[in-house]
Design an enzyme around this catalytic site. Structure first.
Site, short mmCIF file in Angstrom:
data_model
loop_
_atom_site.label_atom_id
_atom_site.label_comp_id
_atom_site.label_asym_id
_atom_site.label_seq_id
_atom_site.Cartn_x
_atom_site.Cartn_y
_atom_site.Cartn_z
N CYS A 142 4.98 -2.16 8.35
CA CYS A 142 5.40 -0.83 8.82
C CYS A 142 5.07 -0.64 10.30
O CYS A 142 4.03 -1.06 10.79
CB CYS A 142 4.77 0.25 7.97
SG CYS A 142 5.36 0.21 6.26
N ASP A 201 0.81 -1.21 0.00
CA ASP A 201 0.00 0.00 0.00
C ASP A 201 0.85 1.26 0.00
O ASP A 201 0.48 2.28 -0.61
CB ASP A 201 -0.94 0.01 1.21
CG ASP A 201 -2.18 -0.81 0.97
OD1 ASP A 201 -2.12 -1.72 0.12
OD2 ASP A 201 -3.21 -0.55 1.61
N GLU A 227 -6.86 4.69 -0.55
CA GLU A 227 -6.47 5.28 0.73
C GLU A 227 -5.98 6.71 0.50
O GLU A 227 -5.37 7.01 -0.51
CB GLU A 227 -5.36 4.47 1.40
CG GLU A 227 -5.85 3.15 1.95
CD GLU A 227 -4.77 2.39 2.69
OE1 GLU A 227 -5.14 1.47 3.45
OE2 GLU A 227 -3.58 2.71 2.54
N CYS A 250 0.71 -8.03 5.35
CA CYS A 250 0.35 -6.64 5.08
C CYS A 250 -1.12 -6.49 4.71
O CYS A 250 -1.85 -7.45 4.58
CB CYS A 250 1.28 -6.05 4.03
SG CYS A 250 2.96 -5.80 4.68
N ASP A 251 -1.50 -5.25 4.48
CA ASP A 251 -2.86 -4.74 4.53
C ASP A 251 -3.97 -5.66 4.00
O ASP A 251 -4.73 -6.21 4.77
CB ASP A 251 -2.92 -3.41 3.78
CG ASP A 251 -2.04 -2.36 4.46
OD1 ASP A 251 -0.91 -2.69 4.82
OD2 ASP A 251 -2.48 -1.22 4.63
N LYS A 252 -4.10 -5.82 2.69
CA LYS A 252 -5.23 -6.57 2.14
C LYS A 252 -4.99 -8.07 2.14
O LYS A 252 -5.91 -8.86 1.98
CB LYS A 252 -5.55 -6.12 0.70
CG LYS A 252 -5.83 -4.65 0.54
CD LYS A 252 -6.72 -4.12 1.63
CE LYS A 252 -6.45 -2.67 1.92
NZ LYS A 252 -5.07 -2.33 2.24
N SER A 306 -5.41 5.34 5.12
CA SER A 306 -4.39 4.44 5.63
C SER A 306 -4.47 4.40 7.15
O SER A 306 -4.91 5.37 7.78
CB SER A 306 -3.01 4.94 5.20
OG SER A 306 -1.99 4.37 5.99
#
Length: 555
Positions: free
Chosen positions: A191, A78, A442, A119-121, A468
């Site tokens: 992160c 992202d 985002e 990570c995100d998705k 985000s």
């Protein structure tokens, strides 16, 4: 065993022959076959080290008497996709990840799955697949990144994003930004703040689908290696006892996760992902549930971007289990919920302890008596909008300002960096929702630009897109219905007054109902931004942010 469908009996001799073509022995084929879903790639910092994690998972599977069979999953970074067309694909990739895991696990009927996201998705996509398939499964993430250090002070990716705005406003030099850029992300891992990736890894642990420590043990810590081996061994026990994801991710487990989310001050993206994950188990998570639990759960942590602490500090303070134990004093945690450890939440929490009350505050001295997330509603957002309350400056919790309206994120960023946004403005970015974007980008670039220019405590930002986990300020996303569906956000005009009352969960466009009806009558749907390819198909199927942006064929 489920894998007998592809390996047992005279009729499966051709299938066994194909296994032997890859070097599998009769003994390996006879054992339980465990799919190891590895989202390793060379474009996501949180995934660059997942080959190592997968090897340790496979070692654990072999130690426990199983045969690991690794296959891949895609992953978008992202941070690297931010601020350009690539971000349109991030949320949309969640569905592809879920579908591809389903394809692999049904096309090759494994006895169980160990899923390795970070990570995100990728995390919610794999969670959706696990609950859809409902075969024994366990998660082990790659772990969080260390925070960077600059002249003895912690820095992170968001410091760099905000540095762009600081350079544009003359508060930082280009040389200083380069120095920051070089040290903010010191190595592998998701992160380092309580952004979406780490929030979702913590949610996986709180749901009971990851072992204790899954959300906070650092990527560079040898304890992460040991956790991977334990997950590999544990999947064989889950298969033996036939414990499946839906036995663990029950309504009680989701309520536990929402409580932890509020205590941590997690990413607003969880309000998209948890309902989508629950949907795969046939559970409906209404947005109002986030408020109901949030009103009962205090915000105990101020992790970046809300404060100066990072995930490494949370881990040292006791991690997710310590947070759960602290808020369990208020009766918001169901201790009877089962976990992949084989024990209940209550049993797991017996050993938990808060080691640093400056990182995890006691329930008697929280940052705020209600949680870190808030769902707001009103005539501008009849189906709701979401804000990370814990990252909003006190002066901005209740405010009113004039609308500055932009029909894309790019136009808004240009105006912000061009000095056209002033204190007291309410920036409205629309046609960036799941359908209108498409892909619900985002908005880290505009929120970071506002923060870097010193406007985070005087300018609000509203969007039918999303933010985000690294965004801070009075940033309200997921406004539903979205503009592309003719929601009220499509009817806002430059200069309209908008009032925000986060404590009361209200957002109001100061325009009469009569005037809104006139504007609605004159409104025409815009031409779709994307006419072909995956995003075009996605836009035709995706539902509102208020429903988790799931696809219509799953409603």
């Amino acid at each position: 065993m489920r894998s007998d469908l592809m390996k047992k009996g005279v009729e499966r001799a051709p299938h066994r022959s194909l296994f032997k073509a890859m070097g599998y022995t009769d003994e390996e084929i006879a054992r339980p076959l465990i799919g190891v879903v590895n989202s390793y790639n060379e474009i996501v910092p949180g995934h660059i080290h997942l080959r190592t994690i997968a090897e340790q998972v496979k070692a654990g599977i072999r130690m426990a008497g199983g045969t690991p069979v690794e296959f891949p999953a895609i992953g978008v970074c992202d941070g690297i996709a931010m601020g350009h067309v690539g971000m349109k694909y991030s949320l949309a990739s969640r569905e592809l990840i879920a579908d591809s895991v389903e394809v692999m696990a049904v096309g090759h009927p494994f006895d169980g799955l160990v899923l390795i996201p970070n990570c995100d998705k990728i995390i919610p996509g794999m969670l959706m697949a696990a609950l859809r398939l409902n075969i024994p499964a366990i998660f082990v993430s790659g772990g969080p990144m260390l925070a960077g250090k600059l002249r003895g002070k912690p820095v992170d990716l968001i410091t760099v994003f905000e540095g762009v705005g600081a350079v544009k406003s003359g508060k930082m030099t280009g040389r200083q930004l380069k120095e920051l850029e070089d040290c903010a992300c010191p190595g592998c891992g998701s992160c380092s703040g309580m952004y979406t990736a780490n929030t979702m890894n913590c949610m996986t642990e709180a749901l009971g689908l990851g072992l204790p420590g899954n959300g906070t043990i650092l990527a560079v810590d040898s304890a992460r290696i040991r956790l991977a081996k334990e997950a590999g061994m544990r999947i064989l026990e889950l298969i033996r006892k036939n414990i499946r994801p839906r036995d663990i991710a029950t309504p009680a487990a989701f309520k536990n996760a929402i409580a932890v989310d509020n205590a941590l001050g997690g990413s607003t993206n969880t309000v998209l992902h948890l309902p989508a994950v629950a949907h795969e188990a046939g559970i409906r998570l209404d947005l109002e549930l986030f408020n109901q639990i949030g009103f009962k759960t205090p915000n105990l942590c101020k992790l970046s971007p809300a404060g100066s602490h990072h995930i490494e500090d949370l881990e040292a303070a006791g991690g997710v289990q310590a947070v759960m134990k602290e808020i369990s004093k208020l009766g918001v945690i169901d201790g009877k919920a089962m976990t992949v450890s084989g024990a209940t939440v209550a049993k797991n929490l017996k050993e938990a302890r808060v080691w640093d009350y400056s990182v995890i505050r006691p329930v008697k001295n929280p940052y705020s008596p209600d949680g870190g997330l808030a769902v707001v509603k009103g005539n501008l957002a009849p189906e709701g909008g979401v804000v990370k309350r814990s990252a909003v400056a006190p002066a901005m919790l209740v405010n009113e300002g004039r609308a500055r309206v932009f029909d894309s994120e790019d136009d808004a960023i240009e105006a912000i960096l061009g000095g056209k946004i002033k204190p007291g403005d309410v920036v409205v970015i629309r046609y960036e929702g799941p359908k209108g974007g498409p892909g619900m980008r985002e908005m880290l670039a505009p929120t970071s630009a506002l923060a870097g220019m010193g406007l985070a405590e005087s300018v609000a930002l509203l969007t039918d897109g999303r933010f985000s986990g690294g965004s801070r300020g009075a940033a309200i996303g997921h406004i539903s219905p979205e503009a592309a569906e003719g929601g009220p956000i499509a009817l806002v005009k430059e200069g309209d007054r908008i009032s925000i009352d986060i404590p009361k969960r209200r957002i109001t466009l100061r325009v009469s109902a009569e005037e809104l009806r006139r504007r609605k009558k004159a409104w025409k749907p815009p031409r779709p931004k994307v006419q072909s390819g995956y995003l075009s198909r996605y836009a035709s199927l995706v539902t509102s942010g208020s429903t988790g942006a799931i696809l219509k064929d799953r409603v």
